[in-house]
Design an enzyme around this catalytic site. Structure first.
Site, PDB file in Angstrom:
ATOM      1  N   SER A 133      58.584 -47.708   9.880  1.00  9.41           N
ATOM      2  CA  SER A 133      57.639 -47.334   8.832  1.00  9.41           C
ATOM      3  C   SER A 133      58.372 -46.816   7.593  1.00  9.41           C
ATOM      4  O   SER A 133      59.109 -47.551   6.966  1.00  9.41           O
ATOM      5  CB  SER A 133      56.632 -46.318   9.371  1.00  9.41           C
ATOM      6  OG  SER A 133      55.423 -46.370   8.636  1.00  9.41           O
ATOM      7  N   LYS A 185      33.518 -34.405  -2.262  1.00  9.22           N
ATOM      8  CA  LYS A 185      34.578 -33.447  -2.573  1.00  9.22           C
ATOM      9  C   LYS A 185      35.359 -33.038  -1.333  1.00  9.22           C
ATOM     10  O   LYS A 185      36.556 -32.755  -1.406  1.00  9.22           O
ATOM     11  CB  LYS A 185      33.975 -32.213  -3.262  1.00  9.22           C
ATOM     12  CG  LYS A 185      35.013 -31.214  -3.763  1.00  9.22           C
ATOM     13  CD  LYS A 185      35.934 -31.845  -4.783  1.00  9.22           C
ATOM     14  CE  LYS A 185      36.951 -30.831  -5.303  1.00  9.22           C
ATOM     15  NZ  LYS A 185      37.943 -31.458  -6.183  1.00  9.22           N
TER      16      LYS A 185
END
Length: 318
Positions: A133, A185
């Site tokens: 990765s 949010k």
């Protein structure tokens, strides 16, 4: 007798307040120093260590120890030092990392690329254990990638980790209340289950970051894969060195010694000194010293806080 009298006088002076000795418990940080690991030639080959979880966060120290600079900071400092040294003729990235945060991996790769363009010297990558990765993402900055015969690489992709502790908090009688300006949010909050729309929004970000991962592989100097071929081998799976070579994700299978020999030949000095940078007090006795940094669960979750939120990661997390 004289030593005893001097010691007694010193104690009296301290007790009487006539003297003040300022001795910090934690010594101030020291700049990087250079250590020769092997060779006695005129030119130098810098062995740059990229081990453990890749993060932009400092590593916390013990009670009487200073926190250590982040890997991002250390790599930037090392490259700056190498750029100022005219004897540095090549760099080897010794990689043993499962990856880390998207941002940290990208910064390190960017800094290595800028260094290559300015210094114009060979930069080779050697995956000694794990280069998965984000570890592989960083390796793409090198002119060539070599992997040890037993190395693991691949895991190309992005992961967004999130815990949902809503049920646990309910069992212990703790209730979370959030006041927010908009319904998105607190997206990916660990205190509630994500809505289908929030999962979709998160997936869109992941897809963009995944696309960037593919872009940097396509840009690597020795890439021979088409975009479609690359997508087929970039579904997140891990590869042995042999499989990675067949998939054209690496260029060679060999040992760190082979990479050292290769870069010495490239710079025209068969006895070039292999050097590393270190903080005074940290001794390295060979080219493999420090190659096996701890990268357990705590390390793998560096940059990720289960309570404060989630993080986008270029990380292999088995």
């Amino acid at each position: 007798m004289r030593c005893a009298l001097l010691s007694f006088s010193l104690v009296l002076a301290l007790l009487s307040g006539c003297a003040f000795v300022n001795m910090p418990l934690i010594p101030p940080p020291s700049p990087l120093a250079e250590q020769v690991l092997e060779g006695d030639g005129a030119k130098k080959i810098l062995l740059l260590d990229i081990s453990g979880t890749i993060s932009e966060e400092e590593k916390s120290g013990g009670l009487l120890e200073r926190s250590s600079p982040s890997l991002v900071s250390v790599i930037r400092e090392s490259l700056h030092k190498a750029e100022q040294d005219r004897d540095i003729a090549g760099v080897i990235l010794r990689i043993n990392s499962p990856g880390g945060t998207v941002t940290a991996s990208d910064i390190i790769r960017h800094d290595i690329n800028v260094f290559r363009q300015r210094k114009k010297i060979p930069v080779l990558a050697c995956i000694v254990g794990t280069g998965a990765s984000g570890g592989y993402y960083v390796a793409t900055a090198a002119d060539e990638i070599t992997a040890h015969p037993t190395a693991i690489t691949g895991s190309i992709g992005v992961i967004l980790m999130k815990f949902n502790v809503e049920g646990l908090m309910g069992k212990i009688g703790v209730e979370e209340q959030t006041v927010k300006s908009g319904d998105k949010k607190d997206i990916m909050s660990p205190f509630r289950k994500a809505t289908p729309e929030e999962v979709k929004l998160g997936q869109e970000i992941i897809d963009q970051l995944y696309g960037r991962f593919l872009d940097v592989i396509m840009e690597r100097p020795k890439n021979s894969l088409s975009r479609d071929e690359l997508r087929k081998v970039s579904d997140g799976r891990i590869y042995t060195a042999g499989q990675a070579l067949q998939a054209k994700l690496i260029d060679r299978i060999g040992y760190l010694d082979d990479v050292i020999t290769q870069i010495r030949t490239a710079v025209g000095d068969e006895k070039a000194r292999v050097v590393s940078y270190y903080r005074p007090g940290n001794y390295k006795g060979s080219i493999y010293a420090g190659a096996a940094e701890k990268a357990g669960l705590a390390g793998a979750l560096s940059g990720f806080d289960a309570i404060s939120g989630s993080s986008f990661m270029y990380l292999w997390r088995p």
